[in-house]
Scaffold this motif. Structure first.
Motif, mmCIF file in Angstrom:
data_model
loop_
_atom_site.group_PDB
_atom_site.id
_atom_site.type_symbol
_atom_site.label_atom_id
_atom_site.label_comp_id
_atom_site.label_asym_id
_atom_site.label_seq_id
_atom_site.Cartn_x
_atom_site.Cartn_y
_atom_site.Cartn_z
ATOM 1 N N PHE A 201 3.694 6.993 3.025
ATOM 2 C CA PHE A 201 4.030 5.772 3.749
ATOM 3 C C PHE A 201 3.789 4.552 2.869
ATOM 4 O O PHE A 201 2.739 4.419 2.253
ATOM 5 C CB PHE A 201 3.165 5.627 5.005
ATOM 6 N N TYR B 281 0.196 5.147 1.353
ATOM 7 C CA TYR B 281 -0.664 6.100 2.046
ATOM 8 C C TYR B 281 -0.045 7.487 1.935
ATOM 9 O O TYR B 281 1.178 7.638 1.912
ATOM 10 C CB TYR B 281 -0.792 5.763 3.535
ATOM 11 N N LEU C 199 -5.376 6.247 2.192
ATOM 12 C CA LEU C 199 -4.871 5.328 1.180
ATOM 13 C C LEU C 199 -4.843 6.014 -0.180
ATOM 14 O O LEU C 199 -5.828 6.607 -0.618
ATOM 15 C CB LEU C 199 -5.763 4.088 1.113
ATOM 16 N N GLY D 198 -1.085 18.098 9.103
ATOM 17 C CA GLY D 198 -2.193 18.238 10.040
ATOM 18 C C GLY D 198 -3.308 17.234 9.863
ATOM 19 O O GLY D 198 -4.388 17.397 10.454
ATOM 20 N N ALA D 199 -3.078 16.192 9.101
ATOM 21 C CA ALA D 199 -4.152 15.228 8.836
ATOM 22 C C ALA D 199 -3.671 13.803 9.081
ATOM 23 O O ALA D 199 -2.488 13.548 9.290
ATOM 24 C CB ALA D 199 -4.630 15.373 7.391
ATOM 25 N N GLY D 200 -4.632 12.883 9.056
ATOM 26 C CA GLY D 200 -4.299 11.477 9.173
ATOM 27 C C GLY D 200 -3.867 10.898 7.830
ATOM 28 O O GLY D 200 -3.852 11.586 6.817
ATOM 29 N N LEU D 201 -3.517 9.629 7.837
ATOM 30 C CA LEU D 201 -3.100 8.963 6.604
ATOM 31 C C LEU D 201 -4.331 8.560 5.803
ATOM 32 O O LEU D 201 -5.349 8.144 6.367
ATOM 33 C CB LEU D 201 -2.290 7.706 6.909
ATOM 34 N N TYR E 166 0.824 -1.202 0.000
ATOM 35 C CA TYR E 166 0.000 0.000 0.000
ATOM 36 C C TYR E 166 0.863 1.260 0.000
ATOM 37 O O TYR E 166 1.966 1.280 0.557
ATOM 38 C CB TYR E 166 -0.865 0.055 1.272
ATOM 39 N N ILE F 60 3.761 13.474 3.475
ATOM 40 C CA ILE F 60 4.554 12.304 3.842
ATOM 41 C C ILE F 60 3.873 11.092 3.211
ATOM 42 O O ILE F 60 2.651 10.920 3.332
ATOM 43 C CB ILE F 60 4.637 12.135 5.373
ATOM 44 N N PHE G 25 4.284 -0.767 8.549
ATOM 45 C CA PHE G 25 4.507 0.499 7.873
ATOM 46 C C PHE G 25 5.995 0.846 7.806
ATOM 47 O O PHE G 25 6.756 0.545 8.734
ATOM 48 C CB PHE G 25 3.800 1.646 8.621
ATOM 49 N N GLY G 26 6.396 1.510 6.724
ATOM 50 C CA GLY G 26 7.704 2.144 6.685
ATOM 51 C C GLY G 26 7.662 3.433 7.486
ATOM 52 O O GLY G 26 6.610 3.831 8.006
ATOM 53 N N ARG G 27 8.804 4.113 7.590
ATOM 54 C CA ARG G 27 8.881 5.322 8.396
ATOM 55 C C ARG G 27 8.324 6.552 7.703
ATOM 56 O O ARG G 27 8.168 7.601 8.319
ATOM 57 C CB ARG G 27 10.329 5.600 8.795
ATOM 58 N N GLN H 195 -0.019 11.347 3.824
ATOM 59 C CA GLN H 195 -0.399 12.126 4.990
ATOM 60 C C GLN H 195 -0.106 13.591 4.708
ATOM 61 O O GLN H 195 1.049 14.011 4.635
ATOM 62 C CB GLN H 195 0.379 11.685 6.232
#
Lengths: 113, 112
Positions: free
Chosen positions: A88, A35, A45, A40-43, A33, A86, A103-105, A37
């Motif tokens: 992921f 994702y 898809l 100021g928000a969530g991840l 996957y 960002i 998850f990766g960093r 980000q």
């Protein structure tokens, strides 16, 4: 456990292509996957690919999978400032069971004019 | 309305205080997760739950506890907050077998 690795930063000029890379270690059939980000928000898809596929394209996004090297890439064509975020990479086999996604960093993509 | 809702969105507290972060979801998913995000460290899993009666520790559970009050609710508690628990916390849900996670908007916690 399984491991997902990705570089931490990528800087590109607006209009160029961005390529974000990821490597994983799971040797079984799995979903991979991407994702996004935003600040100021969530991840959320972006896209995904199953490990029996080589490529998946969705508008400006192209996912390439090299199964032999366990290398996944996300290419963003004509990168825009709104793509700054960002990204992921994550891996999870189908069917659930006791497995949890890995998850990766995250890779911070910076798009400059 | 968001499918995964976290409250509070922002909280500043002092060392030693007890803090609860709440997560509720309308997706009907059995699986729920709590992560913390720190710059350069990505997402680290604190606790996860595969159904109402199931609680599992993640890689960094020390100093945290959780409660799965219902399928839709999963709360994270810091019994005695310390400054290195300052971070952005995310709740996520997953439909069993799907592998795709749905994230809340995050709760930013600052411990002074």
């Amino acid at each position: 456990g399984e491991d997902v690795e990705q570089s931490l930063f990528l800087s590109v000029r607006e209009g160029d292509s961005s390529v974000i890379n990821c490597t994983y270690t799971d040797s079984s059939s799995t979903y991979l996957y991407w994702y996004k980000q935003e600040p100021g928000a969530g991840l959320q898809l972006l896209t995904y690919i199953f490990s029996n596929m080589d490529m998946k394209q969705d508008q400006r996004l192209t996912v390439l999978l090299n199964k032999k090297d366990k290398h996944l890439s996300l290419r963003i064509a004509d990168t825009q400032t709104g793509d700054s975020a960002i990204y992921f990479c994550a891996e999870s086999p189908p069917g659930g069971g006791s497995y949890i996604p890995t998850f990766g960093r995250g890779t911070s993509l910076i798009v400059h004019p | 309305d968001a499918d995964v809702t976290q409250t509070p969105r922002n909280r500043i507290t002092k060392t030693g205080k007890r803090i609860m972060l709440e997560c509720s979801q309308t997706k009907g998913h059995d699986r729920m997760y709590w992560y913390r995000q720190d710059p350069g460290l990505g997402l680290r899993l604190i606790y996860y739950s595969f159904d109402v009666k199931d609680i599992n520790k993640g890689e960094i559970s020390d100093g945290y506890s959780v409660s799965r009050q219902a399928q839709a609710k999963f709360s994270l508690s810091l019994e005695s907050a310390i400054p290195n628990q300052t971070a952005l916390y995310f709740c996520a849900t997953e439909g069993t077998g799907s592998g795709e996670l749905f994230f809340g908007e995050g709760s930013r916690l600052t411990v002074l």
